[in-house]
Design an enzyme around this catalytic site. Sequence first.
Site, mmCIF file in Angstrom:
data_model
loop_
_atom_site.group_PDB
_atom_site.id
_atom_site.type_symbol
_atom_site.label_atom_id
_atom_site.label_comp_id
_atom_site.label_asym_id
_atom_site.label_seq_id
_atom_site.Cartn_x
_atom_site.Cartn_y
_atom_site.Cartn_z
ATOM 1 N NE ARG A 1 8.613 -30.010 16.296
ATOM 2 C CZ ARG A 1 9.850 -29.851 15.835
ATOM 3 N NH1 ARG A 1 10.377 -30.759 15.033
ATOM 4 N NH2 ARG A 1 10.560 -28.788 16.160
ATOM 5 C CG HIS A 2 7.446 -27.834 11.838
ATOM 6 N ND1 HIS A 2 7.218 -27.142 13.011
ATOM 7 C CD2 HIS A 2 8.721 -28.285 11.913
ATOM 8 C CE1 HIS A 2 8.308 -27.163 13.755
ATOM 9 N NE2 HIS A 2 9.233 -27.846 13.112
ATOM 10 C CG ASP B 1 -0.389 0.308 2.526
ATOM 11 O OD1 ASP B 1 0.853 0.432 2.625
ATOM 12 O OD2 ASP B 1 -1.155 0.447 3.511
ATOM 13 C CG HIS C 1 9.530 -24.204 12.973
ATOM 14 N ND1 HIS C 1 9.611 -23.954 14.323
ATOM 15 C CD2 HIS C 1 10.622 -24.960 12.676
ATOM 16 C CE1 HIS C 1 10.691 -24.540 14.823
ATOM 17 N NE2 HIS C 1 11.326 -25.153 13.848
ATOM 18 C CB CYS D 1 0.694 -2.136 4.972
ATOM 19 S SG CYS D 1 0.629 -2.942 6.585
ATOM 20 N N GLY E 1 -1.624 -4.593 9.335
ATOM 21 C CA GLY E 1 -2.919 -4.624 8.647
ATOM 22 C C GLY E 1 -2.928 -5.599 7.482
ATOM 23 C CB THR F 1 2.606 -1.462 11.114
ATOM 24 O OG1 THR F 1 1.331 -1.978 10.689
ATOM 25 C CG2 THR F 1 2.448 -0.053 11.629
HETATM 26 C C1 RB5 Z 1 -1.904 3.279 6.197
HETATM 27 O O1 RB5 Z 1 -1.833 4.579 6.652
HETATM 28 C C2 RB5 Z 1 -1.544 2.308 7.309
HETATM 29 O O2 RB5 Z 1 -2.590 2.228 8.207
HETATM 30 C C3 RB5 Z 1 -1.224 0.947 6.737
HETATM 31 O O3 RB5 Z 1 -0.155 1.064 5.851
HETATM 32 C C4 RB5 Z 1 -0.809 -0.110 7.717
HETATM 33 O O4 RB5 Z 1 0.221 0.326 8.551
HETATM 34 C C5 RB5 Z 1 -1.895 -0.762 8.469
HETATM 35 O O5 RB5 Z 1 -1.687 -1.686 9.273
#
Ligand code: RB5
Length: 143
Positions: free
Chosen positions: A130-131, A8, A96, A63, A68, A65
């Site tokens: 096992r995995h 994104d 694993h 994205c 999401g 973080t």
């Molecule tokens: C977009 O602003 C941000 O929310 C998205 O890239 C992400 O970090 C969501 O988890």
Amino acid sequence: MKIAIAADHGGFELKENIKSHYQHIDFVDLGVYCSDSVDYPDVAKEMVKVIHNNGADLGILICGTGVGISIAANRCKGIRAALIYNKEVAHLAKEHNNANILVFGGRTMKLDDVIQYIDIFLQSTYEGGRHQRRLDKLDNMEA
Ligand code: RB5
């Protein structure tokens, strides 16, 4: 190995930098192609379609973080999307979990670290045993 990559707007810059680093890899680039705002579930959906259609052996999703887009991808059948945040997780996600999508945070991770994690994952081997029993249970949870 065919690798698809998508991000994104929060991951656009890291996506471009990963592609520049791996000049020898012919990525299936599913976008985005500029930093205009989009919704990460839509990006994850495009990636999942490609994985389901065997258009790629592995996906990379980014994205802001990584959280999401991980949540979105992992709602889909057959998807094992792993948010990779250190070297140990990079090899265990293959050994694993046999992850089929690697996830990174464009706003929370450095390019050099991400490159290391991708290299480690690609050099690792799924252990099965096992995995595999656990991966089979994941598939049954979706039924
Ligand atoms: C977009 O602003 C941000 O929310 C998205 O890239 C992400 O970090 C969501 O988890």
